[in-house]
Design an enzyme around this catalytic site. Structure first.
Site, PDB file in Angstrom:
ATOM      1  N   ARG A 164       0.826  -1.217   0.000  1.00  0.00           N
ATOM      2  CA  ARG A 164       0.000   0.000   0.000  1.00  0.00           C
ATOM      3  C   ARG A 164       0.857   1.263   0.000  1.00  0.00           C
ATOM      4  O   ARG A 164       0.405   2.325  -0.438  1.00  0.00           O
ATOM      5  CB  ARG A 164      -0.982  -0.039   1.178  1.00  0.00           C
ATOM      6  CG  ARG A 164      -2.063  -1.091   0.994  1.00  0.00           C
ATOM      7  CD  ARG A 164      -2.947  -1.228   2.213  1.00  0.00           C
ATOM      8  NE  ARG A 164      -2.256  -1.771   3.352  1.00  0.00           N
ATOM      9  CZ  ARG A 164      -2.088  -3.079   3.609  1.00  0.00           C
ATOM     10  NH1 ARG A 164      -2.585  -3.965   2.789  1.00  0.00           N
ATOM     11  NH2 ARG A 164      -1.444  -3.484   4.684  1.00  0.00           N
ATOM     12  N   GLU A 207       5.264  -9.699  14.388  1.00  0.00           N
ATOM     13  CA  GLU A 207       4.636 -10.248  15.585  1.00  0.00           C
ATOM     14  C   GLU A 207       4.916 -11.761  15.666  1.00  0.00           C
ATOM     15  O   GLU A 207       5.261 -12.281  16.713  1.00  0.00           O
ATOM     16  CB  GLU A 207       3.140  -9.992  15.504  1.00  0.00           C
ATOM     17  CG  GLU A 207       2.522  -9.751  16.846  1.00  0.00           C
ATOM     18  CD  GLU A 207       1.076  -9.336  16.699  1.00  0.00           C
ATOM     19  OE1 GLU A 207       0.695  -8.815  15.638  1.00  0.00           O
ATOM     20  OE2 GLU A 207       0.327  -9.560  17.671  1.00  0.00           O
TER      21      GLU A 207
END
Ligand code: AMP
Length: 183
Positions: free
Chosen positions: A62, A99
């Site tokens: 993006r 993560e």
């Protein structure tokens, strides 16, 4: 309407995407709203106009959209920061921690000439790992980081602290809207 309020209305929060517990901030409604998108691009471009930048790097995927629009608006060159194995030419590569697990970003060795001021653009700052890897690629490419411009910042995930540890000052980071935990 205030830009922040417009973004708060437009950005769509999708729970449990791409995995349980993640509140995904979907910016595609912003892309579907040309006046709002133009305000965002103008705001990011102006935020870094003071000290200036010579070239814009957009982070896959993006960040390509927003970064290319910022580069075009400022009349500056654009280069992509991509996941490994996508760029065809000689590359510099940086690893970073997600993560769960590891990820990598690459740039072409000729993405920008040495000494240029590089503005990094992405859609969102979360833990800051991606943007910090981008900042390390800028310095390994002998560029000077002009700043990091983002649409969204998840303020509870410590992205700014990670960027600070990578040598990026708070004033060099500009996000247009922040979201807290659970928002
Ligand atoms: P981070 O490295 O943790 O700062 O993650 C930032 C990158 O992951 C950006 O390129 C974002 O597009 C993506 N990302 C992370 N968390 C989210 C989220 N909650 N919603 C949308 N994109 C996200």
């Amino acid at each position: 309407m205030d830009l922040r309020d417009s973004l708060r209305e437009s950005i769509r929060t999708v729970p449990d995407f791409p995995k349980p517990g993640i509140l995904f901030k979907d910016i595609t409604p912003v892309l579907q709203d040309p006046p709002l998108l133009a305000r965002c691009v103008g705001e990011i471009t102006r935020a870094f106009a003071g000290d200036g930048f010579d070239v814009v790097g957009g982070i896959e995927a993006r960040g390509f959209i927003l970064g290319a629009l910022v580069a075009h608006t400022a009349g500056k060159p654009f280069f992509p920061l991509r996941k490994p194995g996508k760029l065809p030419w000689n590359c510099l590569r940086e690893s970073y921690t997600l993560e769960y697990g590891e990820a990598e970003l690459e740039i072409h060795t000729d993405a920008f000439p040495a000494g240029q001021r590089v503005l990094i653009v992405d859609d969102l700052l979360a833990t800051g790992g991606t943007a910090a890897a981008a900042a390390r690629l800028v310095s390994r490419g002998k560029g000077v980081l002009a700043g990091v411009g983002l649409l969204v910042e998840l303020t509870f995930l410590g992205g700014r602290a990670k960027l600070r540890a990578a040598g990026v000052d708070d004033q060099q980071i500009r996000s247009l809207i922040g979201f807290g935990e659970g928002e």
